[in-house]
Design an enzyme around this catalytic site. Structure first.
Site, PDB file in Angstrom:
ATOM      1  N   GLY B  89      -5.426  24.322 -39.407  1.00 16.18           N
ATOM      2  CA  GLY B  89      -6.517  24.123 -38.455  1.00 16.18           C
ATOM      3  C   GLY B  89      -6.768  22.630 -38.393  1.00 16.18           C
ATOM      4  N   SER B 121       0.391  23.843 -42.696  1.00 15.97           N
ATOM      5  CA  SER B 121      -0.160  22.811 -41.802  1.00 15.97           C
ATOM      6  C   SER B 121      -1.192  21.954 -42.549  1.00 15.97           C
ATOM      7  CB  SER B 121      -0.715  23.485 -40.544  1.00 15.97           C
ATOM      8  OG  SER B 121      -0.989  22.548 -39.546  1.00 15.97           O
ATOM      9  N   ALA B 122      -2.455  21.987 -42.182  1.00 19.57           N
ATOM     10  CA  ALA B 122      -3.473  21.211 -42.899  1.00 19.57           C
ATOM     11  C   ALA B 122      -3.461  21.532 -44.395  1.00 19.57           C
ATOM     12  CB  ALA B 122      -4.852  21.493 -42.315  1.00 19.57           C
ATOM     13  N   HIS B 158       4.418  19.984 -38.870  1.00 22.81           N
ATOM     14  CA  HIS B 158       4.742  20.093 -37.426  1.00 22.81           C
ATOM     15  C   HIS B 158       5.581  18.895 -36.968  1.00 22.81           C
ATOM     16  CE1 HIS B 158       1.657  23.247 -36.674  1.00 22.81           C
ATOM     17  NE2 HIS B 158       0.857  22.537 -37.444  1.00 22.81           N
ATOM     18  N   GLU B 193       8.952  22.456 -37.866  1.00 29.01           N
ATOM     19  CA  GLU B 193       8.392  23.804 -37.790  1.00 29.01           C
ATOM     20  C   GLU B 193       9.409  24.845 -38.247  1.00 29.01           C
ATOM     21  OE1 GLU B 193       6.426  24.247 -33.963  1.00 29.01           O
ATOM     22  OE2 GLU B 193       4.730  23.262 -34.919  1.00 29.01           O
TER      23      GLU B 193
END
Lengths: 235, 235
Positions: B89, B121-122, B158, B193
Site C-alpha cells: 500500500g 511491496s511496502a 515493482h 514484479e
C-alpha cells in the site's frame, strides 16, 4: 505574486526547456533579467553543467541565470535577485539543500514581495505547502516536508494517466486519491507534461493545450483547460 | 533470520496474492500458522477489508492472519506472533503508523529472534535500512526515514525497465542512479514484479523467473537470476 510553475523541462523528442521557452520569455518580459538559478535538484551532474544548460536556452529569449552555488552568501543572493528560477531533478535533494542553507524562508519572503519565480518539475512542486505530491524517490532525508507555501494547493508535476503495460503498481490517480484521503482539505493539481500554471496577482490560469486534472476529497476529479479560471484554488 | 520479501501482491491479470501463494505456503510450512498481519499501508480501504482479502488467499494454503488493529496491545501482539506479515500500500503511511505505535523496534527484535517475516511491496521495502527506495507518494510525514533494517541493502519493489510511452519523467533506473550517487555504500536490488527475495539464515536467493537488477555506486548494474547467490548483499 508572480509565479510560473511548469510541469516538466522537456517534452519527449524536444530539446531542453524547448516547450516553455516562449512562456518564460513573456513572463520575464522584454528587458534582460539576470535570474538567480537554484540547481540543487541535480544529483548526477554538476551545478555548473546545469547552469550552462539553462543558459543555453535562456540566451535565445534574451535572459540569463547565475547559479546560486557561485555566491558566497546565498541568502543575500536571493535578497538581491531580479528573478528566481528553480530547476527540476530530485525534489528531496533540492528541499534538503534549501532547508540546510536556510533558503526556504528567504525565497518565500522575496517572492511574496513580487520577485518573479519560475520553477519546473521539482521547482514547481516546492512552490506548494509541502513536497508530499512529488513523484521522486526519497534519496535524501530533508529536515521536514514543508516547502515554500507560495500557493495553498499541491501540484503533481509530470501527471500521467497510464501505467506502463503489464505493470501492477499504482497509477498516479490512485496515489493522489491516497493523498486526498489523508489530506482532505487540500486540492491537488495533476499538471500534465507540456503545461504550466501561471499566477499573476490573484489570477491563476493554465498554459498549454492539455487539460489539468484537479483532485479534492469527496469530489469527482475535474478536467480544466486553459480557458478555465483556476483562481478558486487560491482560496 | 527468515524473511520472504515479495515485490508485488498481484501480477496484472491475476488474483490478489496469486503469484506468491506457493512460495508463502513453503515458507510458512505444513503446520497452520496464525500470523499477525500489519494492514497499515492501506489508505483508501479499511483494515478489516485488507485482512479479509489476505485471509481469502491464506485459507487456500492452510494459514491465516489476524490484523494487528484487533489487538489492544499491538507491541504484545508482535511479541507473541507465530509469524509477521506486512502488506503493501502506501509505504509512508505504513512507516508513520509503525513508528507512532513503537512497533519498528518490536518487529525488528522478534524477527531477529527467528520469527518468520513476510512482506510484499511496502512490506518488503521496510525490511531495508530506510524507506528511501520507495516508489510511493509521500502522503504522510513519518518521524524519520529509518525502517526495520533487517537486511543491509535496499529493495526497490515493482522494479520496471520502461517509462510509459511519451512520458518525459525519470525512469526507475535514473532514480536509483540518483540514490546510489548520494548513498555510495548501499546496494539497491530492483525487484521485478512476480519475484521475491528469500533469506534463510545466511543464504539469500531470488525466487521467480525474472532477473533482479542490482545497483551499486561505481559499478555497472548486474542482472542476477534465481540460480545466482545473492548472499554478497548481506556483508
Amino acid at each position: 505574486m508572480r509565479l510560473l510553475l511548469i510541469s516538466n523541462s522537456t517534452n519527449p523528442g524536444e530539446g531542453y526547456l524547448e516547450h516553455p521557452k516562449e512562456t518564460i520569455r513573456e513572463f520575464l518580459g522584454e528587458k534582460t533579467k539576470n535570474a538567480v538559478f537554484i540547481p540543487y535538484a541535480a544529483v548526477t551532474f554538476s551545478f555548473d553543467e546545469y547552469e550552462a544548460r539553462v543558459n543555453a536556452r535562456f540566451a535565445q529569449i534574451g535572459h540569463r541565470v547565475t547559479g546560486i552555488h557561485r555566491f558566497i552568501n546565498p541568502v543575500e543572493a536571493i535578497e538581491n535577485a531580479e528573478a528566481i528560477v528553480v530547476g527540476g531533478g530530485n525534489t528531496w535533494q533540492l528541499v534538503k539543500m534549501l532547508q540546510e542553507r536556510k533558503l526556504m524562508k528567504a525565497i518565500r519572503k522575496k517572492v511574496r514581495q513580487g520577485t518573479p519565480y519560475i520553477g519546473w518539475s521539482a521547482g514547481s512542486n516546492i512552490a506548494c505547502p509541502t513536497l508530499r505530491t512529488t513523484n521522486d524517490m526519497p534519496i535524501a532525508e530533508p529536515l521536514k516536508f514543508k516547502t515554500l507555501n507560495l500557493v495553498p494547493f499541491q501540484i503533481n508535476p509530470h501527471y500521467l494517466d497510464e501505467n506502463p503495460a503489464n505493470h501492477g503498481g499504482e497509477t498516479r490517480e490512485v496515489r493522489i486519491n491516497e493523498f486526498i484521503e489523508v489530506n482532505r482539505d487540500l486540492y491537488v493539481v495533476g499538471l500534465r507534461e507540456g503545461t504550466s500554471l501561471l499566477l499573476e496577482e490573484d489570477e491563476l490560469v493554465l498554459i498549454g493545450n492539455r487539460k489539468a486534472r484537479v483532485f479534492h476529497y469527496g469530489e469527482d476529479p475535474r478536467e480544466l483547460s486553459n480557458e478555465d479560471d483556476f483562481s478558486f484554488l487560491l482560496r
